[in-house]
Design a protein around this motif. Structure first.
Motif, PDB file in Angstrom:
ATOM      1  N   THR A 430      -5.390   8.293   6.489  1.00 52.01           N
ATOM      2  CA  THR A 430      -5.240   8.282   5.034  1.00 52.01           C
ATOM      3  C   THR A 430      -4.334   7.160   4.542  1.00 52.01           C
ATOM      4  OG1 THR A 430      -3.292   9.741   4.999  1.00 52.01           O
ATOM      5  CG2 THR A 430      -5.456  10.796   5.070  1.00 52.01           C
ATOM      6  N   CYS A 431      -3.707   6.441   5.453  1.00 54.31           N
ATOM      7  CA  CYS A 431      -2.707   5.428   5.080  1.00 54.31           C
ATOM      8  C   CYS A 431      -3.361   4.056   5.070  1.00 54.31           C
ATOM      9  CB  CYS A 431      -1.548   5.460   6.081  1.00 54.31           C
ATOM     10  SG  CYS A 431      -0.255   4.272   5.701  1.00 54.31           S
ATOM     11  N   HIS A 432      -3.468   3.453   3.906  1.00 55.15           N
ATOM     12  CA  HIS A 432      -4.201   2.191   3.775  1.00 55.15           C
ATOM     13  C   HIS A 432      -3.309   1.054   3.296  1.00 55.15           C
ATOM     14  CE1 HIS A 432      -8.118   3.993   4.578  1.00 55.15           C
ATOM     15  NE2 HIS A 432      -7.660   5.050   3.943  1.00 55.15           N
ATOM     16  N   ALA A 433      -3.776  -0.156   3.555  1.00 60.24           N
ATOM     17  CA  ALA A 433      -2.996  -1.354   3.265  1.00 60.24           C
ATOM     18  C   ALA A 433      -2.853  -1.621   1.781  1.00 60.24           C
ATOM     19  CB  ALA A 433      -3.635  -2.566   3.948  1.00 60.24           C
ATOM     20  N   ASP A 434      -3.601  -0.882   0.929  1.00 68.86           N
ATOM     21  CA  ASP A 434      -3.468  -1.087  -0.512  1.00 68.86           C
ATOM     22  C   ASP A 434      -2.858   0.128  -1.213  1.00 68.86           C
ATOM     23  OD1 ASP A 434      -5.674   0.521  -0.109  1.00 68.86           O
ATOM     24  OD2 ASP A 434      -7.125  -0.926  -0.882  1.00 68.86           O
ATOM     25  N   ASN A 435      -2.226   1.015  -0.453  1.00 65.47           N
ATOM     26  CA  ASN A 435      -1.458   2.104  -1.069  1.00 65.47           C
ATOM     27  C   ASN A 435      -0.157   1.552  -1.672  1.00 65.47           C
ATOM     28  OD1 ASN A 435      -2.379   4.406   1.585  1.00 65.47           O
ATOM     29  ND2 ASN A 435      -3.382   4.072  -0.366  1.00 65.47           N
ATOM     30  N   THR A 436       0.565   2.409  -2.353  1.00 63.75           N
ATOM     31  CA  THR A 436       1.822   2.004  -2.978  1.00 63.75           C
ATOM     32  C   THR A 436       2.819   1.483  -1.950  1.00 63.75           C
ATOM     33  OG1 THR A 436       1.471   3.716  -4.624  1.00 63.75           O
ATOM     34  CG2 THR A 436       3.672   2.770  -4.496  1.00 63.75           C
ATOM     35  N   TYR A 437       3.472   0.371  -2.269  1.00 61.80           N
ATOM     36  CA  TYR A 437       4.468  -0.275  -1.419  1.00 61.80           C
ATOM     37  C   TYR A 437       3.877  -0.854  -0.132  1.00 61.80           C
ATOM     38  CZ  TYR A 437       8.411   1.391  -4.251  1.00 61.80           C
ATOM     39  OH  TYR A 437       9.307   1.614  -5.265  1.00 61.80           O
ATOM     40  N   MET A 438       2.566  -0.916  -0.039  1.00 65.82           N
ATOM     41  CA  MET A 438       1.934  -1.523   1.131  1.00 65.82           C
ATOM     42  C   MET A 438       1.625  -2.991   0.821  1.00 65.82           C
ATOM     43  SD  MET A 438       1.919   0.742   3.521  1.00 65.82           S
ATOM     44  CE  MET A 438       0.601   0.546   4.724  1.00 65.82           C
ATOM     45  N   PRO A 439       1.287  -3.794   1.834  1.00 63.57           N
ATOM     46  CA  PRO A 439       1.175  -5.247   1.622  1.00 63.57           C
ATOM     47  C   PRO A 439       0.091  -5.663   0.628  1.00 63.57           C
ATOM     48  CG  PRO A 439       0.427  -4.619   3.821  1.00 63.57           C
ATOM     49  CD  PRO A 439       1.119  -3.440   3.245  1.00 63.57           C
ATOM     50  N   PHE A 440      -0.940  -4.844   0.437  1.00 60.40           N
ATOM     51  CA  PHE A 440      -2.011  -5.202  -0.501  1.00 60.40           C
ATOM     52  C   PHE A 440      -2.071  -4.227  -1.679  1.00 60.40           C
ATOM     53  CE2 PHE A 440      -3.153  -7.097   3.540  1.00 60.40           C
ATOM     54  CZ  PHE A 440      -3.484  -8.384   3.166  1.00 60.40           C
ATOM     55  N   ASP A 441      -0.928  -3.663  -2.012  1.00 59.34           N
ATOM     56  CA  ASP A 441      -0.801  -2.831  -3.204  1.00 59.34           C
ATOM     57  C   ASP A 441      -1.299  -3.637  -4.408  1.00 59.34           C
ATOM     58  OD1 ASP A 441       0.020  -1.409  -5.438  1.00 59.34           O
ATOM     59  OD2 ASP A 441       2.073  -1.116  -4.756  1.00 59.34           O
ATOM     60  N   PRO A 442      -2.324  -3.152  -5.128  1.00 62.86           N
ATOM     61  CA  PRO A 442      -2.892  -3.966  -6.210  1.00 62.86           C
ATOM     62  C   PRO A 442      -1.963  -4.136  -7.398  1.00 62.86           C
ATOM     63  CG  PRO A 442      -3.882  -1.787  -6.197  1.00 62.86           C
ATOM     64  CD  PRO A 442      -3.048  -1.887  -4.955  1.00 62.86           C
ATOM     65  N   GLY A 443      -1.015  -3.229  -7.579  1.00 68.79           N
ATOM     66  CA  GLY A 443      -0.110  -3.319  -8.706  1.00 68.79           C
ATOM     67  C   GLY A 443      -0.660  -2.643  -9.950  1.00 68.79           C
ATOM     68  N   ALA A 444       0.231  -2.310 -10.852  1.00 68.71           N
ATOM     69  CA  ALA A 444      -0.133  -1.546 -12.046  1.00 68.71           C
ATOM     70  C   ALA A 444      -1.122  -2.284 -12.933  1.00 68.71           C
ATOM     71  CB  ALA A 444       1.128  -1.185 -12.824  1.00 68.71           C
ATOM     72  N   ASP A 445      -0.976  -3.604 -13.068  1.00 69.74           N
ATOM     73  CA  ASP A 445      -1.865  -4.358 -13.956  1.00 69.74           C
ATOM     74  C   ASP A 445      -3.303  -4.339 -13.453  1.00 69.74           C
ATOM     75  OD1 ASP A 445       0.299  -4.922 -15.541  1.00 69.74           O
ATOM     76  OD2 ASP A 445       0.638  -6.918 -14.694  1.00 69.74           O
ATOM     77  N   ALA A 446      -3.491  -4.552 -12.145  1.00 64.42           N
ATOM     78  CA  ALA A 446      -4.847  -4.550 -11.590  1.00 64.42           C
ATOM     79  C   ALA A 446      -5.477  -3.167 -11.683  1.00 64.42           C
ATOM     80  CB  ALA A 446      -4.814  -5.020 -10.132  1.00 64.42           C
ATOM     81  N   ILE A 447      -4.679  -2.139 -11.490  1.00 60.52           N
ATOM     82  CA  ILE A 447      -5.194  -0.776 -11.593  1.00 60.52           C
ATOM     83  C   ILE A 447      -5.632  -0.492 -13.028  1.00 60.52           C
ATOM     84  CG2 ILE A 447      -4.595   1.661 -11.411  1.00 60.52           C
ATOM     85  CD1 ILE A 447      -2.660   0.851  -9.147  1.00 60.52           C
TER      86      ILE A 447
END
Length: 606
Positions: A430-447
């Motif tokens: 369940t732990c992915h590279a784009d989760n919060t605080y992860m290296p590919f976190d998309p950020g609030a603007d992209a979300i």
């Protein structure tokens, strides 16, 4: 007319005898010349195998030799160093000659200046490394095995991961270079294409070898020794815990006596609450459970940093990717006995993979906890205990506390069905590279800009954990600098509903510091439902946290039903010291079963 005596003068002995149509003198001359030629040729050949010859050109001395110096092959505790030819030139004559002939290309490269500058060398470096990888692979790492033979590798002198991987190598047909790239020079594995590495490092049946009896005997000895040490450590820990508990009980008894002398009636109960409460008594959640009759299991939770599900599957970043994805190994197969070392490296940012770019000073690398589990005819009960470690402020958060309202949080996941590698990795799925605080976190603007996707995922500023099965695509390799993960590629709602109905989800229970709890599951996002669950949490006067929680065995929607005769893969997470998101400690895949002593967590009937 002149006459002779009828006899010709005799020829010299070196001309009198002929062999194969050639005078003996000629044969002797050729023999002597051959000795001289062979001696000179062999002398010259051996001279080209010396380290001094190899680094006589500046390309080798300035670029490659500088990396070699100080490595384990240059300086080691045995005092025997390997030089260039030990690894790059075969010992036997036939293969040595073939290698020397091929090396003529290197002389040509020298003449035309193919790598005569550092920039040119770096540009060709991966190509040169791949040539050597392939040569070693095709020869079953022949030059490595001149010194490092499986028959002489005793598990008693190896780290747990190394002994397991060497065992796997013999059984499946792996060879040294599959794992040991970059041990004398810079490791270029992360610059190679993933498909190339997968093909190169694939097991070969012809490399399968019988496991030496000496290896098996050594393995049995070291495992028995480790079991004894673990039993002694556990006994000492239990004795220390008992001493602390006895001291706390004595202090409480003294306090009660003082209070009873001053007050009457219910003062004793009140005093007990004021002095820390009965953290280990089970409270109301498991009032019917005699925890003293339940054996505990030790768990080591380690700090994972930014190690994502994508990261562990990527051979360029994780050397265990192939055993995991192709060999079917579990995470615990390699790492169960080295969690302290891994956690301590990651938490300080000193690991080679750079898994923690924002270290928290003073944060511990591991948490040693104990778990007890029991059940009756209707419910399952868990009691988790560990020692508090005080507060270490987070330098990148105002106030130093990521979640000021919760000093601790405990999470437990139970793996459902149909999850890729679910039984191997547990909650890591369940732990992915784009989760919060992860290296590919998309950020609030992209979300926010994703529109309907954000609405479907109930996402505001963060992306919660999710299962790969809920996405149409997951980027694992980052081709063309593509971000890893697949947060913005969810399947249609109808497909998500079907996955939930099929049991393809991760059952999730969470307990907070105030004893409140959430029951839910992970699929396309973290879902909190109204599933039945009870919990309590307390920090005792002895500095020990005790978290107790329960839920029905059968559960409801989003719950994995626990049944006798089944073994489940579970995972635990502890957010201590007001931590949030990925800044937690986790277990590796852990087995759980009802009334089965073979499981790591044996849920006993009471």
């Amino acid at each position: 007319m002149s006459q002779t005596n009828g006899s010709d003068p005799k020829k010299p002995i070196w001309r009198r005898y002929v062999l194969w149509g050639m005078p003996l003198a000629g044969i002797a001359g050729i023999f002597v010349a051959g000795i001289i030629f062979w001696g000179g040729f062999n002398t010259a050949m051996e001279a080209t195998n010396t380290k001094d010859f190899c680094i006589s050109c500046h390309e080798m001395e300035d670029f490659v030799y500088q990396e070699y110096k100080g490595t384990i092959h240059d300086v080691n505790r045995s005092g025997v160093g390997a030089v260039c030819s030990d690894c790059h030139v075969p010992k036997d004559w036939t293969h040595k000659m073939i290698r020397k002939i091929k090396a003529s290309k290197e002389l040509w490269g020298k003449l035309v200046g193919t790598i005569n500058t550092e920039e040119k060398f770096e540009a060709k470096r991966l190509h040169l490394a791949m040539n050597e990888w392939e040569r070693m692979k095709n020869s079953d790492s022949r030059e490595c095995r001149n010194c490092h033979h499986f028959d002489s590798m005793m598990p008693e002198f190896q780290a747990p991961r190394a002994r397991q991987q060497h065992l796997n190598a013999m059984e499946t047909g792996q060879t040294c270079i599959d794992c040991h790239k970059g041990i004398a020079h810079s490791d270029l594995r992360d610059r190679a294409d993933e498909e190339y590495l997968e093909a190169l490092e694939a097991p070969r049946p012809e490399f399968i070898r019988e496991i030496p009896q000496a290896y098996l005997e050594s393995l049995a000895r070291v495992e028995a020794k480790e079991a004894e040490e673990e039993a002694a450590r556990k006994a000492e820990a239990e004795a220390a815990q008992a001493r602390v508990a006895a001291a706390v009980d004595a202090a409480r008894a003294d306090e009660r006596a003082k209070v009873e002398a001053e007050m009457a009636g219910t003062a004793t109960e009140s005093a007990a609450g004021e002095t820390g409460g009965a953290a280990s008594a089970g409270g109301t959640v498991a009032a019917n459970i005699d925890w003293d009759a339940v054996a505990s299991a030790d768990m080591t939770l380690f700090y994972p940093g930014q190690a994502s599900f994508e990261w562990v599957q990527n051979g360029r970043s994780h050397g265990g990717a192939r055993p995991l994805t192709k060999g079917g190994d579990q995470c615990s197969t390699c790492h169960a006995k080295e969690l302290e070392m891994i956690g301590n490296k990651i938490v300080t940012g000193s690991d080679d993979g750079g898994l923690e770019p924002t270290p928290i000073p003073g944060k511990r690398g591991t948490i040693n906890a104990t778990i007890k589990a029991a059940h009756d005819d209707e419910n399952v009960y868990f009691r988790l205990q560990w020692m508090d470690a005080g507060h270490n402020p987070v330098p990148f958060v105002d106030g130093g506390k990521m979640d000021p309202d919760n000093q601790i949080k405990v999470g437990m996941m139970i793996t459902g069905t149909g999850i890729e590698m679910g039984e191997q990795v547990g909650c890591w799925a369940t732990c992915h590279a784009d989760n919060t605080y992860m290296p590919f976190d998309p950020g609030a603007d992209a979300i926010a800009a994703s529109g309907d996707i954000a609405t479907q995922l109930h996402a505001d500023k963060t992306i919660t954990k999710y299962l790969a099965e809920s996405r149409t695509e997951i980027e694992l390799r980052g081709r063309n600098d593509a971000p890893l993960g697949g947060w913005d590629k969810p399947k249609e709602a109808a497909e998500i509903d079907q996955l939930l109905a099929d049991g393809t989800f991760m059952d999730l229970m969470r307990v907070y510091a105030d004893g409140s709890a959430e029951n839910g599951y992970l699929l396309e996002r973290r879902v909190v439902n109204e599933g039945e669950m009870a919990a309590e949490a307390s920090l005792g006067a002895d500095g020990m946290w005790t978290v107790t929680f329960s839920r029905p065995l059968a559960g409801g929607e989003g719950d994995v039903a626990l049944e006798a005769g089944q073994t489940y893969t579970v995972g635990f997470a502890i957010h201590d010291d007001f931590a949030a998101a990925r800044f937690h400690h986790v277990t590796l895949n852990t087995s759980l079963a009802l009334d089965n002593a073979e499981a790591t967590i044996n849920v006993v009937k009471q």
